[in-house]
Scaffold this motif. Structure first.
Motif, PDB file in Angstrom:
ATOM      1  N   LYS A  42      99.174 -45.372  61.020  1.00 49.52           N
ATOM      2  CA  LYS A  42      99.813 -45.557  62.324  1.00 49.52           C
ATOM      3  C   LYS A  42     101.250 -46.049  62.179  1.00 49.52           C
ATOM      4  O   LYS A  42     102.147 -45.616  62.901  1.00 49.52           O
ATOM      5  CB  LYS A  42      99.004 -46.541  63.174  1.00 49.52           C
ATOM      6  CG  LYS A  42      97.717 -45.964  63.742  1.00 49.52           C
ATOM      7  CD  LYS A  42      97.043 -46.983  64.657  1.00 49.52           C
ATOM      8  CE  LYS A  42      95.774 -46.401  65.261  1.00 49.52           C
ATOM      9  NZ  LYS A  42      95.093 -47.380  66.153  1.00 49.52           N
ATOM     10  N   TYR A  43     101.461 -46.972  61.244  1.00 48.37           N
ATOM     11  CA  TYR A  43     102.812 -47.499  61.050  1.00 48.37           C
ATOM     12  C   TYR A  43     103.765 -46.382  60.659  1.00 48.37           C
ATOM     13  O   TYR A  43     104.855 -46.254  61.205  1.00 48.37           O
ATOM     14  CB  TYR A  43     102.810 -48.587  59.975  1.00 48.37           C
ATOM     15  CG  TYR A  43     104.209 -49.013  59.551  1.00 48.37           C
ATOM     16  CD1 TYR A  43     104.987 -49.824  60.382  1.00 48.37           C
ATOM     17  CD2 TYR A  43     104.759 -48.590  58.345  1.00 48.37           C
ATOM     18  CE1 TYR A  43     106.277 -50.197  60.017  1.00 48.37           C
ATOM     19  CE2 TYR A  43     106.047 -48.956  57.970  1.00 48.37           C
ATOM     20  CZ  TYR A  43     106.794 -49.769  58.810  1.00 48.37           C
ATOM     21  OH  TYR A  43     108.071 -50.121  58.449  1.00 48.37           O
ATOM     22  N   GLU A  90     104.663 -44.184  63.619  1.00 50.76           N
ATOM     23  CA  GLU A  90     105.599 -44.816  64.545  1.00 50.76           C
ATOM     24  C   GLU A  90     107.018 -44.817  63.985  1.00 50.76           C
ATOM     25  O   GLU A  90     107.988 -44.555  64.709  1.00 50.76           O
ATOM     26  CB  GLU A  90     105.151 -46.248  64.863  1.00 50.76           C
ATOM     27  CG  GLU A  90     103.891 -46.342  65.707  1.00 50.76           C
ATOM     28  CD  GLU A  90     104.063 -45.788  67.109  1.00 50.76           C
ATOM     29  OE1 GLU A  90     105.206 -45.600  67.559  1.00 50.76           O
ATOM     30  OE2 GLU A  90     103.035 -45.527  67.765  1.00 50.76           O
ATOM     31  N   LYS A 120     108.409 -41.278  64.112  1.00 52.41           N
ATOM     32  CA  LYS A 120     108.809 -40.934  65.479  1.00 52.41           C
ATOM     33  C   LYS A 120     110.124 -41.616  65.841  1.00 52.41           C
ATOM     34  O   LYS A 120     110.999 -41.012  66.455  1.00 52.41           O
ATOM     35  CB  LYS A 120     107.705 -41.335  66.460  1.00 52.41           C
ATOM     36  CG  LYS A 120     107.993 -40.952  67.903  1.00 52.41           C
ATOM     37  CD  LYS A 120     106.747 -41.100  68.777  1.00 52.41           C
ATOM     38  CE  LYS A 120     106.330 -42.533  68.917  1.00 52.41           C
ATOM     39  NZ  LYS A 120     105.200 -42.708  69.864  1.00 52.41           N
ATOM     40  N   LEU A 173     108.169 -50.468  69.014  1.00 54.02           N
ATOM     41  CA  LEU A 173     107.773 -49.547  67.949  1.00 54.02           C
ATOM     42  C   LEU A 173     106.252 -49.427  68.016  1.00 54.02           C
ATOM     43  O   LEU A 173     105.531 -49.894  67.133  1.00 54.02           O
ATOM     44  CB  LEU A 173     108.216 -50.046  66.572  1.00 54.02           C
ATOM     45  CG  LEU A 173     107.980 -49.069  65.398  1.00 54.02           C
ATOM     46  CD1 LEU A 173     108.894 -47.855  65.529  1.00 54.02           C
ATOM     47  CD2 LEU A 173     108.198 -49.747  64.067  1.00 54.02           C
ATOM     48  N   GLY A 174     105.778 -48.854  69.114  1.00 57.38           N
ATOM     49  CA  GLY A 174     104.339 -48.750  69.303  1.00 57.38           C
ATOM     50  C   GLY A 174     103.725 -50.136  69.361  1.00 57.38           C
ATOM     51  O   GLY A 174     104.211 -51.038  70.036  1.00 57.38           O
TER      52      GLY A 174
END
Length: 496
Positions: A119-120, A123, A126, A277-278
């Motif tokens: 996930k990191y 993010e 993106k 950042l998410g």
């Protein structure tokens, strides 16, 4: 007798179960060369692993198994197998193995290049695509590139007046370093903590990041071996120099609130929670990890691209004459050359493509790791297997490219193959989820620099050298620079 009969029956039954289980779990691995005990195939890598792997693949196939110490590895070497890894099974093959020294330099994998797929990473990826490397941001820093290239041209003019040679490896690193320091860090390279050491630090950083480290392949004694070879010490030296530079740049921002809209400014806002950042809240190590990619990749790739293009041009007078004729016909006495001029320079674009093909900057992509069992080209690739993608092998494949070792830009005429990750015959920036996101930023500087070099100056080799004497060998690292620095003497043209 009946007891022995029962025992024998049980033993036979057990062997049948074991045989069936073995048959079930036996993997159809890709073929590969024989291995030595303990070290596996490490002895076959040599000083240029991409070349050694290509040679082995010609014997053992386009998808090849190797063993590096305790690590099982496969190598993809053709457009078809590379497409399987980078596109067809990208989601299953796009994570990263843990690598000791990249982890150290990237603040425990808080960067974009070496972070595992999670996930990191998604993010950060993106964020870089949406915030850092957009066409709008590339254009926003256009004036910086133009100012620094103008200063570079002034230096070359002085060299021309003195008839002294220009060390391209050195001076182009300084040019791209100056641009990146202003664009990303809001400070000038001159006067910074990297001013006197940036060339050595950047080159050594890529040597460390691209190394085949004993610590990664021999869990027990690997770090001891790396201390003996000096790799551990080199890593610490690079980390301390870069970390000190980051501290200087961040302190500069914190003390001067007028510095806005550069990359550090954005990351500091994320640290403070002003920009999201998410689900992640950036720490200082996250910020530095992301900056590490921008510093190293931003400086080295642009510099080495221009160096290699000029190397191939000076080694091929026919191509040099043709591309300079085109540039001078299109530019025609313009005082102010801009990046957009590249759109009219069709042959120069072919020259750049051919330079990317024959000397890809990252000939062996950063290792990937299979996140689950996957089948590629009919072979089983078990979970946790390291996957190497040999871009150099693809670019040198005679079945793909006729006369692959010759520099022939015309091979791209009436040819839609491009380097933006869609055509798997030409992949200097990779492809898929892990494709280089900063391609546009880097190419903008490459285009502007090359147009100026080819329009404003003629070039000649030092006394006694001929085109056939130009050395084309590369040094190995994550990015491969020219081994022998390119030294050329500039000659002012009638346009200057």
């Amino acid at each position: 007798m009946s007891l022995w009969y029962i025992i024998i029956t049980l033993v036979v039954f057990a062997f049948i179960l074991i045989a069936k289980n073995t048959k079930k779990t036996k993997k159809n691995l890709p073929p590969g060369p024989p291995r030595l005990p303990i070290i596996g195939n490490l002895h076959q890598l040599g000083s240029q692993p991409h070349r050694s792997m290509f040679k082995l693949s010609q014997k053992y196939g386009p998808l090849m198994s190797l063993k590096f110490g305790s690590v099982s590895t496969v190598v993809a070497s053709t457009p078809e197998t590379v497409m399987d890894v980078l596109k067809t099974f990208d989601i299953d093959c796009c994570s990263r193995p843990y690598m000791t020294y990249p982890a150290r330099i990237t603040y425990n994998l808080n960067d974009l290049v070496f972070s595992p797929y999670n996930k990191y990473w998604r993010e950060v990826r993106k964020m870089t695509v949406v915030e850092l490397y957009t066409a709008k941001r590339v254009q926003a820093f256009r004036h910086v590139r133009e100012e620094e290239v103008s200063s570079f041209v002034d230096f070359i003019e002085q060299s021309a007046s003195l008839e002294s040679s220009v060390n391209f490896n050195q001076k182009l690193l300084k040019l791209s370093g100056s641009v990146i320091c202003r664009v990303a860090f809001g400070i000038n390279l001159k006067g910074s903590k990297l001013e006197k050491t940036y060339e050595q630090v950047i080159v050594e950083a890529f040597q460390v990041l691209g190394s085949f480290a004993a610590a990664d392949y021999f869990p027990v004694i690997g770090k001891i071996i790396d201390r003996i070879t000096g790799l551990h010490g080199k890593c610490e030296k690079v980390f301390e120099a870069i970390d000190s530079f980051f501290d200087q740049a961040i302190k500069h921002h914190l003390e001067d609130e007028s510095i806005k809209d550069d990359i550090i400014d954005l990351l500091l806002k994320m640290e403070r929670g002003e920009v999201g950042l998410g689900e992640y809240h950036l720490t200082r190590n996250h910020t530095k990890g992301i900056l590490l990619n921008i510093l190293t990749a931003g400086i080295d790739t642009s510099a080495q691209t221009v160096t290699w293009v000029m190397t191939h041009l000076i080694a091929n007078p026919r191509v040099m004459k043709k591309v300079q004729a085109e540039v001078r016909e299109v530019i025609q006495n313009k005082d102010h050359i801009i990046e957009d001029d590249i759109e009219q320079l069709e042959y120069l674009k072919l020259v750049i493509k051919e330079a990317f093909r024959i000397t890809p900057l990252v000939p062996l992509l950063v290792p990937r790791e299979a996140s689950k069992d996957v089948k590629i080209a009919g072979y089983d690739i078990p979970k946790k297997t390291w996957i190497h993608v040999n871009i150099w092998a693809v670019h040198m494949n005679p079945s793909v490219w006729k006369d692959p070792e010759a520099f022939i830009p015309e091979r791209f005429m009436d040819n839609e193959i491009d380097y933006r990750g869609v055509n798997f015959e030409l992949l200097p920036f990779g492809s898929g989820r892990r494709m280089c996101p900063g391609m546009g930023m880097g190419l903008a500087l490459v285009h502007l620099t090359l147009i100026n070099l080819l329009y404003r100056f003629d070039w000649k080799l030092p006394e006694g050298m001929k085109a056939e004497d130009v050395d084309l060998e590369e040094s190995y690292g994550l990015v491969c620079p020219k081994k022998v620095p390119l030294e050329l003497i500039p000659v002012l043209t009638q346009w200057t």
